[in-house]
Design a protein around this motif. Structure first.
Motif, PDB file in Angstrom:
ATOM      1  N   UNK A   1       0.850  -1.183   0.000  1.00 42.96           N
ATOM      2  CA  UNK A   1       0.000   0.000   0.000  1.00 42.96           C
ATOM      3  C   UNK A   1       0.890   1.240   0.000  1.00 42.96           C
ATOM      4  N   UNK A   2       0.481   2.231  -0.733  1.00 44.90           N
ATOM      5  CA  UNK A   2       1.246   3.469  -0.629  1.00 44.90           C
ATOM      6  C   UNK A   2       0.602   4.395   0.403  1.00 44.90           C
ATOM      7  N   UNK A   3       1.251   5.488   0.674  1.00 42.18           N
ATOM      8  CA  UNK A   3       0.867   6.287   1.832  1.00 42.18           C
ATOM      9  C   UNK A   3      -0.563   6.804   1.741  1.00 42.18           C
ATOM     10  N   UNK A   4      -0.989   7.148   0.549  1.00 38.68           N
ATOM     11  CA  UNK A   4      -2.337   7.717   0.459  1.00 38.68           C
ATOM     12  C   UNK A   4      -3.385   6.624   0.645  1.00 38.68           C
ATOM     13  N   UNK A   5      -3.014   5.410   0.289  1.00 34.26           N
ATOM     14  CA  UNK A   5      -3.904   4.280   0.521  1.00 34.26           C
ATOM     15  C   UNK A   5      -4.098   4.069   2.033  1.00 34.26           C
ATOM     16  N   UNK A   6      -3.015   4.094   2.733  1.00 31.58           N
ATOM     17  CA  UNK A   6      -3.073   3.954   4.187  1.00 31.58           C
ATOM     18  C   UNK A   6      -3.879   5.104   4.783  1.00 31.58           C
ATOM     19  N   UNK A   7      -3.616   6.293   4.284  1.00 30.72           N
ATOM     20  CA  UNK A   7      -4.333   7.463   4.781  1.00 30.72           C
ATOM     21  C   UNK A   7      -5.829   7.282   4.573  1.00 30.72           C
ATOM     22  N   UNK A   8      -6.180   6.843   3.380  1.00 31.87           N
ATOM     23  CA  UNK A   8      -7.585   6.675   3.054  1.00 31.87           C
ATOM     24  C   UNK A   8      -8.230   5.654   3.996  1.00 31.87           C
ATOM     25  N   UNK A   9      -7.564   4.518   4.133  1.00 30.94           N
ATOM     26  CA  UNK A   9      -8.164   3.425   4.905  1.00 30.94           C
ATOM     27  C   UNK A   9      -8.179   3.692   6.403  1.00 30.94           C
TER      28      UNK A   9
END
Lengths: 144, 144
Positions: A1-9
DNA sequence: CCTTGACTTAAAGTTGACTTTAAGTCGTAA
DNA sequence: TTACGACTTAAAGTCAACTTTAAGTCAAGG
């Protein structure tokens, strides 16, 4: 996962994730070019951090709860102490809530004339009217 | 009373008293030379401020609770809202306390394997893992 | 007269947890 | 190729509630 994915989730902003990584609270598993790559495990970790924060732990205290290998390393004493601390906090908050509700409802000409209210104000003021933060270490004074 | 007298009796440091005066939270009745002179009423006022702080009000919110003439001006709605807010806080804290106590006591090999614990972590993470402060107003950006 | 000690001010510093900014690096789509 | 958008960094900024500091004013005591 990239950072924005983590942020989103997780709901945790990317800036905070970077900040947490700097502090050692989370780790990225690697990079793709410049970009951090996270394992999905980080989500659980963030939830744990959220628990700590919600319980009033500082980030440093939380950091200490993870062994260097990343697995949670529970300090039972600290946890139990924090639980007691929260208990105290809850008791005080309950008193304050009652005070507020009473102040909102009571129609004494001046609130300070109401003994019930005065008692609650007393509780609030008790144990030192003014103190919340502590200094870490004052350091040495220069001899002017 | 002079400032150190108030400090002694209230436990609020002189620096804080000056700060509170600047913010309009307390008033001195006059001066003797340079020095502030306080009426003993200030002690009650400080107790009220302590109540507000303990209930989680900001200094600005507290300031709004005093009419310009100095008498408490109760905003019943604000008070009731704050009381509700505290109720929520208490509920959450109780859950966190339980989580901590459980973590301190439970001996599952990994805490994350314990469903009870996972549920509590879920509560902590709920409603947005990461959010505590809000910005006031971003202000205008310069057009670079 | 000079020092001391308690006060005064305005301004800068502290703390914790972030956020914002400036300047730069990529991969990719037009 | 160039522009774009999403990422990167280090450093500075923010916020609340104070505290600390530097420089000054005064009254009283020796």
């Amino acid at each position: 996962m990239d950072i924005s994915e983590v942020a989103k989730q997780s709901g945790v902003p990317a800036s905070t994730l970077r900040f947490y990584e700097e502090k050692g609270l989370v780790t990225s598993v690697g990079r793709q070019g410049l970009r951090r790559v996270f394992s999905p495990d980080v989500l659980e970790r963030l939830a744990l951090i959220a628990l700590g924060r919600a319980a009033g732990l500082s980030l440093d205290e939380i950091a200490r709860m993870f062994a260097p290998d990343g697995k949670p390393r529970i300090d039972r004493q600290l946890l139990a102490d924090k639980a007691d601390e929260i208990d105290g906090k809850i008791r005080k908050l309950a008193a304050m809530r009652d005070g507020l509700r009473h102040a909102a409802a009571c129609s004494a000409p001046s609130h300070m004339e109401c003994p019930k209210f005065r008692r609650i104000v007393g509780i609030a003021a008790a144990g030192g009217i003014g103190r919340r933060r502590q200094k870490k270490s004052p350091g040495k004074k220069r001899s002017r």
